[in-house]
Design an enzyme around this catalytic site. Sequence first.
Site, PDB file in Angstrom:
ATOM      1  N   ARG A 169       0.855  -1.189   0.000  1.00 32.13           N
ATOM      2  CA  ARG A 169       0.000   0.000   0.000  1.00 32.13           C
ATOM      3  C   ARG A 169       0.887   1.234   0.000  1.00 32.13           C
ATOM      4  NH1 ARG A 169      -2.276   3.026   4.886  1.00 32.13           N
ATOM      5  NH2 ARG A 169      -3.597   4.567   3.880  1.00 32.13           N
TER       6      ARG A 169
ATOM      7  N   ASN B 273      -6.736   1.834  10.096  1.00 29.87           N
ATOM      8  CA  ASN B 273      -5.381   2.018  10.618  1.00 29.87           C
ATOM      9  C   ASN B 273      -5.483   1.890  12.119  1.00 29.87           C
ATOM     10  OD1 ASN B 273      -4.441   2.486   8.085  1.00 29.87           O
ATOM     11  ND2 ASN B 273      -3.896   4.636   8.418  1.00 29.87           N
TER      12      ASN B 273
ATOM     13  N   GLU C  29      -2.879  -0.157   8.195  1.00 29.46           N
ATOM     14  CA  GLU C  29      -1.639   0.204   8.896  1.00 29.46           C
ATOM     15  C   GLU C  29      -1.685  -0.369  10.298  1.00 29.46           C
ATOM     16  OE1 GLU C  29      -0.501   4.398   9.145  1.00 29.46           O
ATOM     17  OE2 GLU C  29      -1.180   4.684   7.081  1.00 29.46           O
TER      18      GLU C  29
ATOM     19  N   HIS D 142      -2.710  10.962   1.113  1.00 26.30           N
ATOM     20  CA  HIS D 142      -2.120  10.749   2.441  1.00 26.30           C
ATOM     21  C   HIS D 142      -1.460  12.059   2.869  1.00 26.30           C
ATOM     22  CE1 HIS D 142      -0.501   7.395   5.253  1.00 26.30           C
ATOM     23  NE2 HIS D 142      -0.165   8.539   5.802  1.00 26.30           N
TER      24      HIS D 142
ATOM     25  N   GLU E 170      -7.010   8.430   6.805  1.00 21.73           N
ATOM     26  CA  GLU E 170      -7.226   9.022   8.121  1.00 21.73           C
ATOM     27  C   GLU E 170      -7.819  10.434   8.138  1.00 21.73           C
ATOM     28  OE1 GLU E 170      -3.639   8.700  10.440  1.00 21.73           O
ATOM     29  OE2 GLU E 170      -3.834   6.535  10.596  1.00 21.73           O
TER      30      GLU E 170
ATOM     31  N   TYR F 207      -3.276   1.294  15.752  1.00 18.58           N
ATOM     32  CA  TYR F 207      -1.962   1.242  16.403  1.00 18.58           C
ATOM     33  C   TYR F 207      -2.038   0.889  17.873  1.00 18.58           C
ATOM     34  CZ  TYR F 207       0.314   3.258  12.320  1.00 18.58           C
ATOM     35  OH  TYR F 207       0.815   3.455  11.049  1.00 18.58           O
TER      36      TYR F 207
END
Length: 481
Positions: free
Chosen positions: A78, A310, A380, A123, A168, A312
Amino acid sequence: RQQRKFPDDFLFGTATASYQIEGAWNEDGKGENIWDYMTHNNPTVIKDVSNGDIAADSYHNYKRDVEIMRELSLDAYRFSLSWSRILPTGMANEVNPAGIEFYNNYINEMLKYNITPMITLYHWDLPQKLQELGGFANPYISDWFADYARVVFENFGDRVKHFITFNEPREICFEGYGTTTKAPILNATAVGTYLCAKHLVIAHAKAYYVYDKEFRASQGGQCGITISVNWFGPHTDSAEDQFAAELKRQAEWGLYAEPIFSSEGGFPKELSQRISEKSAQQGYAKSRLPEFTAEEKALVQGSSDFFGVNHYTGYLISATQAKVQNPVPSLPDDVDAGTIVPAEWPKSASAWLTLSPNSILYALTHLKERYNNPIFYITENGWSTPPEAGLNDDMRGTYYRTALESVLDTLDAGVNLKGYMAWSLVDNFEWMEGYTERFGLYSVDFEDPARTRTPRKSAFIYKHILSNRFIDHTYEPESMT
Ligand code: BGC
């Protein structure tokens, strides 16, 4: 316990973003973007006063990057396109052929080795000329974006079957327009975030329909969006904490996900209610949250083939604990719950990123229930180390193993999850943190003009997992020097 396997068709990859890796900021006709502009005109906003002028120099090293993808045995990659490399002013009537050629070469190189390209159209590197016209605060952004999307589908859609419109929205809108933590650092707290949120989801939907109506029949791919979905769980079981966590989830990602993925469409209910109340207390005659017309609402609702996540980390949300503990800012004044990170969760080099147990499972099962189990990709997931940690990154290896166990739990829970992209392929420009934090499976020597790439220990661990399709916790790569 029985060894669990990842399905054969599960896509394993890594992710990157144009401004963070490409460099070549002014080469071959590329126009200026908001990160070029901000880092050149306001250099001290970046922790180490650096910028992405050269970064990992992937513009010149793209063949080496594809070689790394092969070394890792990736199924997919990606990456994002630099809008101003393709359209220097942002407007679609002026296409830069060198930009198209660069991405064609890059894509063709991946395809030569059976690596599935996944393109992110945006992005964070908005053409500066569009920012001068207001960027995401200007409703015309949706037309500029849809026209850009058409150029992208036209040029690359014969070979690329996975498109992600935005990476995002929260970071674009809240951080860029509501605070000073991302370009264009507008700090327009009261209105910026919400105005941007509305215009952005409409821009997404218009681009989606460009694909759906003009390209899908001949190209047969998919078009979705990626939203940052960190997990916000209640600190205790109390009704107050549960509600605070729900409101926080709505502010962090529901604001962008709900209009697209919910069955009713529009902004999330409890959050809208809260913003109306706060606006009234502040003496505004109407809510600061803009409304959708019925037509806009219908356009946006259902406009995605998949949900890119995404993810984390996780946080515990408390209705009573002080906001000062908050390592990540909330929407100012609107959602002001306390955010708690238990001391025992391992810490990365990034202030906001800890290893929070099971948070992938919590986040994805929540989304599955709420949005009727659409197709998901984890677009991500990753861990940062300080530059001095070098190649021995045991915690990153542990993080990936823990995350991927949670991915297996998520698959067991029936979530329609189709792939996983690790962040990141190589070290890169970490936005406001510059080069002070590293996310790469491969390290990059930023002192070396050749930007030499070297695998970290975690690269071998990740490769071992994806090529065997299971997690062998006993596998230990040789320690790196
Ligand atoms: C972004 C990446 C960034 C990563 C680590 C994500 O929010 O999409 O660009 O480097 O987090 O901070």
